[in-house]
Design a protein around this motif. Structure first.
Motif, PDB file in Angstrom:
ATOM      1  N   ARG A 156     -12.142   6.230  -0.226  1.00 34.93           N
ATOM      2  CA  ARG A 156     -11.333   7.199  -0.975  1.00 34.93           C
ATOM      3  C   ARG A 156     -12.178   7.868  -2.056  1.00 34.93           C
ATOM      4  O   ARG A 156     -12.109   9.087  -2.271  1.00 34.93           O
ATOM      5  N   THR A 219      -3.667   3.810   1.490  1.00 35.22           N
ATOM      6  CA  THR A 219      -5.010   4.215   1.061  1.00 35.22           C
ATOM      7  C   THR A 219      -5.597   5.242   2.017  1.00 35.22           C
ATOM      8  O   THR A 219      -6.315   6.157   1.588  1.00 35.22           O
ATOM      9  N   GLU A 222      -4.428   8.439   0.930  1.00 36.51           N
ATOM     10  CA  GLU A 222      -5.136   8.868  -0.279  1.00 36.51           C
ATOM     11  C   GLU A 222      -6.525   9.409   0.059  1.00 36.51           C
ATOM     12  O   GLU A 222      -7.021  10.333  -0.599  1.00 36.51           O
TER      13      GLU A 222
END
Length: 504
Positions: A156, A219, A222
């Protein structure tokens, strides 16, 4: 906190010898005020940092400390600030890379220009937070390596790093990389797990709604969002998200420049007003789409369109009819040509004349015409314009009364007599007292009137035109803000300053 000493520490008229005496007794709050001084010498800055190590961070950022002034053992945060400014040493970087304090390694990982061996050490750190911070700020070669990291949180950060090469960004949101094996959620909880939005655990730092069923889905989303937000991600890699079921991803896409017209057109029909609002503010959309969005039923969409620097003037005029744009200078108005300014100033719609009245560089004839406008909101918008005479400002006040009072007070050329007159206006306007209290032309009489207003009182207390006996009296005021402001007043008598600073 000692408000008196904090105020004195910020007082621009405080002599150097009294600054030295304050340094010798400084606590955290006093040191913060001292660090903000514009006349602090390097020797004084070093003394402040030695007295209160936490103040060294600000002083380092200001360029008042050098390697010779900082001990990385006793002043680690100041040393890290110098490293962030590329003013530290490689030896410091190597020392912090092995520091047992996690916060120090994290801070180091965000510093630019680190030696290659230090970056390698940080990339292999045992705490994922350090590796993540490195991935967020590091160089293209390192982001390329970290893009395949087994932890999704590191990926990320790589997706958010604008130094990450375009092909790596495309791979992060495609299917070219092996799937990650871990995320912050499954580090803490056995999947499947969904974090409650109102988590009762005080020590829990998972974001609301974070989830993992083994695929690290929150995640992964993200990562996609960060890549969509990253200007380096290739257009062809992001256009497919226009119909994505995630509102957040479509919302992020709406802010990107350089997308095909068809993508913007589909986003303009998005059911989520926030997506359309961010699209309306995107300078990359064309005039045809602006005309469509100008009739959007959502007020925020129209308001954001009005703030678009590339909005066409006819669309902006249309928006002025039924959109609460606010009293601010719009980018398109600021960029208007002289001919457009004349056209706007002559509009039959007072809302349009109000928009152009926010400029502060109007030709005198346009400025004067707007100052005499029969509509109060137009006059109010132009009232702070430089160049207006006292006769014009008083005429404006006579015509519109309290509705323009504060803006007349904000005019930088308002005379001392006019400011005194404004303090006696009935009915009063509380905002006017605050404008007068910070006005360079305010007289002692006007400032005394401002002291009666609770919000204007601290501003008046620091005004250098306030009589010294009044300033001294305010040093014992019940309001601590007023006390600090009075102590910071450069008109405070030197003898009083000397008495207030403790003797060495």
């Amino acid at each position: 906190m000692d408000q008196l000493l904090c105020g004195l520490a910020a007082n621009p008229a405080l002599p150097a010898e009294l600054v030295d005496r304050l340094i010798a007794v400084a606590d955290d709050d006093i040191a913060e005020s001292l660090a903000a001084r514009k006349d602090l010498s390097r020797a004084q800055a070093a003394a402040v940092a030695a007295r209160v190590p936490e103040s060294g961070v600000r002083l380092a950022y200001k360029g008042l400390l050098t390697v010779a002034d900082v001990d990385p053992v006793t002043q680690p945060r100041a040393a890290l600030a110098l490293l962030e400014k590329r003013a530290g040493t490689p030896e410091w970087a190597r020392r912090f890379a092995a520091d047992p304090v996690l916060e120090h390694r994290e801070k180091l990982a965000a510093c630019p220009g680190l030696p290659a061996d230090v970056r390698e050490t940080l990339a292999a750190d045992s705490d994922i937070r350090v590796v993540t911070e490195l991935a967020l700020w590091t160089t293209p070669d390192m982001t390329t390596r970290l893009a395949g990291h087994p932890h999704a949180e590191v990926r990320r950060a790589v997706a958010a790093n604008e130094a990450t090469p375009p092909d790596v960004l495309a791979a992060l949101i495609g299917e070219e990389l092996p799937p990650p094996r871990r995320c912050l959620v499954c580090d803490r909880e056995a999947p499947p797990f969904v974090h409650e939005p109102q988590c009762p655990r005080p020590d829990c730092d998972l974001p609301p709604g974070a989830s993992c069923d083994g695929s690290h889905e929150s995640t992964m989303c993200e990562i996609q969002e960060a890549a969509l937000r990253n200007p380096g991600t290739p257009t062809e890699a992001v256009v497919g998200f226009v119909d994505h079921p995630s509102m957040l991803l479509r919302w992020t896409l709406a802010t990107r420049p350089g997308l095909p017209t068809e993508v913007y057109r589909r986003l303009a029909a998005d059911p989520v007003p926030g997506v359309r609002a961010d699209l309306a503010g995107n300078p990359a959309i064309d005039v045809a789409l602006m005309r469509t969005l100008a009739d959007d039923h959502d007020h925020d969409v129209r308001r954001r369109l009005a703030g678009n620097p590339n909005v066409s003037l006819d669309v902006l005029v249309h928006l002025a009819d039924d959109t609460r744009i606010g009293a601010s200078l719009l980018p398109r108005i600021a960029a208007a040509s002289p001919g457009e300014v004349r056209q706007l100033a002559q509009s039959p719609n007072p809302a349009v004349r109000m928009l152009v009245g926010q400029r502060r560089d109007l030709p005198p004839e346009i400025r004067d015409a707007l100052a005499g406008d029969v509509d109060a909101k137009v006059a109010k918008s132009v009232a702070p314009h430089p160049g207006l005479t006292e006769v014009q400002l008083r005429a404006m006040l006579d015509r519109h009364g309290v509705r323009v009072l504060a803006k007349v007070a904000a005019n930088p050329e308002a005379s001392p007599a006019l400011l005194e007159h404004l303090t006696r206006h009935e009915p009063p306007a509380q905002k006017a007292f605050r404008e007068i209290a910070r006005h360079r032309n305010a007289t002692a009489r006007a400032l005394l009137a401002c002291l009666a207003d609770r919000q204007a009182r601290p501003m008046a207390a620091v005004h250098p035109t306030l009589p010294p006996p009044v300033i001294v009296e305010l040093l014992t005021d019940a309001d601590s803000q007023v006390v600090e402001a009075a102590a910071a007043n450069p008109a405070l008598p030197l003898a009083v300053m000397s008495d207030l600073v403790p003797q060495l």
